[in-house]
Write a protein that holds these residues in place. Structure first.
Motif, PDB file in Angstrom:
ATOM      1  N   THR A 288       0.801  -1.241   0.035  1.00 19.25           N
ATOM      2  CA  THR A 288      -0.051   0.028  -0.055  1.00 19.25           C
ATOM      3  C   THR A 288       0.777   1.263   0.037  1.00 19.25           C
ATOM      4  N   ALA A 289       0.380   2.071  -0.475  1.00 21.32           N
ATOM      5  CA  ALA A 289       1.200   3.846  -0.373  1.00 21.32           C
ATOM      6  C   ALA A 289       0.872   4.324   0.895  1.00 21.32           C
ATOM      7  N   PRO A 290       1.910   5.109   1.362  1.00 21.08           N
ATOM      8  CA  PRO A 290       1.799   5.962   2.535  1.00 21.08           C
ATOM      9  C   PRO A 290       0.688   6.658   2.420  1.00 21.08           C
ATOM     10  N   ALA A 291      -0.177   7.214   3.417  1.00 19.21           N
ATOM     11  CA  ALA A 291      -1.370   8.032   3.504  1.00 19.21           C
ATOM     12  C   ALA A 291      -0.995   9.199   2.624  1.00 19.21           C
ATOM     13  N   SER A 292       0.102   9.756   2.630  1.00 12.30           N
ATOM     14  CA  SER A 292       0.276  11.278   2.048  1.00 12.30           C
ATOM     15  C   SER A 292       0.468  11.152   0.503  1.00 12.30           C
ATOM     16  N   ALA A 293       0.546   9.792  -0.029  1.00 18.54           N
ATOM     17  CA  ALA A 293       0.719   9.624  -1.605  1.00 18.54           C
ATOM     18  C   ALA A 293      -0.511   9.956  -2.184  1.00 18.54           C
ATOM     19  N   ALA A 294      -0.425  10.945  -3.491  1.00 26.59           N
ATOM     20  CA  ALA A 294      -1.635  11.365  -4.080  1.00 26.59           C
ATOM     21  C   ALA A 294      -2.070  10.342  -5.256  1.00 26.59           C
ATOM     22  N   THR A 295      -3.435  10.010  -5.244  1.00 31.26           N
ATOM     23  CA  THR A 295      -4.004   8.883  -6.325  1.00 31.26           C
ATOM     24  C   THR A 295      -4.920   9.436  -6.986  1.00 31.26           C
ATOM     25  N   SER A 296      -4.972   9.156  -8.099  1.00 31.36           N
ATOM     26  CA  SER A 296      -6.015   9.827  -9.025  1.00 31.36           C
ATOM     27  C   SER A 296      -7.427   9.108  -8.766  1.00 31.36           C
ATOM     28  N   ASP A 297      -8.488   9.729  -8.969  1.00 29.64           N
ATOM     29  CA  ASP A 297      -9.960   9.268  -8.883  1.00 29.64           C
ATOM     30  C   ASP A 297     -10.250   8.934 -10.338  1.00 29.64           C
ATOM     31  N   VAL A 298      -9.540   8.974 -11.334  1.00 28.05           N
ATOM     32  CA  VAL A 298     -10.041   8.543 -12.721  1.00 28.05           C
ATOM     33  C   VAL A 298      -9.534   7.284 -13.032  1.00 28.05           C
ATOM     34  N   ASP A 299     -10.395   6.569 -13.381  1.00 26.40           N
ATOM     35  CA  ASP A 299      -9.919   5.220 -13.873  1.00 26.40           C
ATOM     36  C   ASP A 299     -10.474   4.772 -15.237  1.00 26.40           C
ATOM     37  N   CYS A 300      -9.770   5.120 -16.268  1.00 26.66           N
ATOM     38  CA  CYS A 300     -10.024   5.106 -17.584  1.00 26.66           C
ATOM     39  C   CYS A 300     -10.559   3.676 -18.098  1.00 26.66           C
ATOM     40  N   ALA A 301      -9.836   2.813 -17.509  1.00 29.65           N
ATOM     41  CA  ALA A 301      -9.751   1.159 -18.057  1.00 29.65           C
ATOM     42  C   ALA A 301     -11.169   0.650 -17.506  1.00 29.65           C
ATOM     43  N   ALA A 302     -11.698   1.186 -16.137  1.00 29.34           N
ATOM     44  CA  ALA A 302     -12.975   0.660 -15.877  1.00 29.34           C
ATOM     45  C   ALA A 302     -14.344   0.920 -16.483  1.00 29.34           C
ATOM     46  N   ARG A 303     -14.252   1.981 -17.317  1.00 25.75           N
ATOM     47  CA  ARG A 303     -15.279   2.166 -18.519  1.00 25.75           C
ATOM     48  C   ARG A 303     -14.833   1.514 -19.703  1.00 25.75           C
ATOM     49  N   ASP A 304     -16.226   1.039 -19.976  1.00 28.51           N
ATOM     50  CA  ASP A 304     -16.350   0.206 -21.360  1.00 28.51           C
ATOM     51  C   ASP A 304     -16.944   0.821 -22.520  1.00 28.51           C
ATOM     52  N   ASP A 305     -17.101   2.302 -22.498  1.00 30.37           N
ATOM     53  CA  ASP A 305     -17.837   2.973 -23.558  1.00 30.37           C
ATOM     54  C   ASP A 305     -16.761   3.632 -24.376  1.00 30.37           C
ATOM     55  N   TYR A 306     -15.312   3.456 -24.142  1.00 28.32           N
ATOM     56  CA  TYR A 306     -14.499   4.285 -25.100  1.00 28.32           C
ATOM     57  C   TYR A 306     -14.556   3.414 -26.482  1.00 28.32           C
ATOM     58  N   THR A 307     -14.516   3.754 -27.568  1.00 27.35           N
ATOM     59  CA  THR A 307     -14.506   3.030 -28.824  1.00 27.35           C
ATOM     60  C   THR A 307     -12.912   3.175 -29.514  1.00 27.35           C
ATOM     61  N   TRP A 308     -11.969   3.762 -28.757  1.00 25.54           N
ATOM     62  CA  TRP A 308     -10.783   3.662 -29.263  1.00 25.54           C
ATOM     63  C   TRP A 308      -9.605   3.974 -28.239  1.00 25.54           C
ATOM     64  N   VAL A 309      -8.867   3.119 -28.310  1.00 26.09           N
ATOM     65  CA  VAL A 309      -7.666   3.286 -27.112  1.00 26.09           C
ATOM     66  C   VAL A 309      -6.344   3.110 -27.750  1.00 26.09           C
ATOM     67  N   ARG A 310      -5.434   3.937 -27.435  1.00 20.36           N
ATOM     68  CA  ARG A 310      -4.242   4.240 -27.976  1.00 20.36           C
ATOM     69  C   ARG A 310      -3.051   3.819 -26.811  1.00 20.36           C
ATOM     70  N   ASN A 311      -2.237   2.873 -26.974  1.00 16.93           N
ATOM     71  CA  ASN A 311      -1.078   2.846 -25.718  1.00 16.93           C
ATOM     72  C   ASN A 311      -0.032   3.588 -26.706  1.00 16.93           C
ATOM     73  N   SER A 312       0.716   4.509 -26.041  1.00 13.69           N
ATOM     74  CA  SER A 312       1.993   5.219 -26.811  1.00 13.69           C
ATOM     75  C   SER A 312       3.020   5.733 -25.760  1.00 13.69           C
ATOM     76  N   TYR A 313       3.965   6.367 -26.098  1.00 12.77           N
ATOM     77  CA  TYR A 313       5.257   6.783 -25.322  1.00 12.77           C
ATOM     78  C   TYR A 313       5.243   8.403 -25.963  1.00 12.77           C
ATOM     79  N   VAL A 314       5.842   9.235 -25.147  1.00  8.64           N
ATOM     80  CA  VAL A 314       6.199  10.451 -25.786  1.00  8.64           C
ATOM     81  C   VAL A 314       7.488  10.895 -24.924  1.00  8.64           C
ATOM     82  N   PRO A 315       8.143  11.818 -25.504  1.00 10.55           N
ATOM     83  CA  PRO A 315       9.597  12.264 -24.657  1.00 10.55           C
ATOM     84  C   PRO A 315       9.021  13.281 -23.656  1.00 10.55           C
ATOM     85  N   THR A 316       9.357  13.433 -22.542  1.00  5.20           N
ATOM     86  CA  THR A 316       9.026  14.400 -21.652  1.00  5.20           C
ATOM     87  C   THR A 316       9.451  15.931 -21.886  1.00  5.20           C
TER      88      THR A 316
END
Length: 143
Positions: free
Chosen positions: A20-48
């Motif tokens: 588990t993470a320490p209590a101070s760690a920030a977590t996102s409440d957005v879970d894109c993978a949990a939704r099944d209504d997206y019709t297109w998914v792209r996994n990619s990478y980008v330089p920072t």
């Protein structure tokens, strides 16, 4: 002081051992993978820390005779602080821009008028000289 340090070390070590993470760690409440209504998914990478075109996976986008709304769910790695998105839209001889530069994973929408041309740019802020992966979830609806 010794007691405080010992308690802190024990708390962090306990969190690590339990997965588990320490209590101070920030977590996102957005879970894109949990939704099944997206019709297109792209996994990619980008330089920072560099603006890149076509982060939606398409160099150029050309719309038809209808008004469409795009909903995007963006999943970025924890090492990144934000993925600034800029949608540059050309329609009827004029340019307009949609920008979302909120930090972390996010959901956003933008609407395109009929007969538009647009490109999607992005800048992923994170550790210097690094490539980070992201996942772009998308669905299009007729407005």
């Amino acid at each position: 002081m010794k007691r405080t340090v010992s308690a802190l070390v024990a708390g962090v070590l306990g969190a690590t051992l339990l997965g588990t993470a320490p209590a101070s760690a920030a977590t996102s409440d957005v879970d894109c993978a949990a939704r099944d209504d997206y019709t297109w998914v792209r996994n990619s990478y980008v330089p920072t820390n560099v603006e890149r075109p076509a982060i939606d996976g398409r160099s150029y986008n050309i719309g038809g005779p209808y008004t469409y709304t795009y909903e995007i769910c963006l999943d970025i790695p924890d090492e990144a602080s934000k993925f600034a998105i800029e949608v540059r839209i050309y329609n009827n001889g004029a340019w307009s821009t949609f920008t979302d530069d909120r930090p972390g994973d996010k959901i956003f929408t933008y609407t395109l008028p009929p007969d538009s041309f647009w490109q999607v740019y992005g800048t992923l802020t994170g550790p210097a000289s690094t490539y980070l992966y992201y996942t772009w979830y998308e669905k299009r609806t007729l407005s």
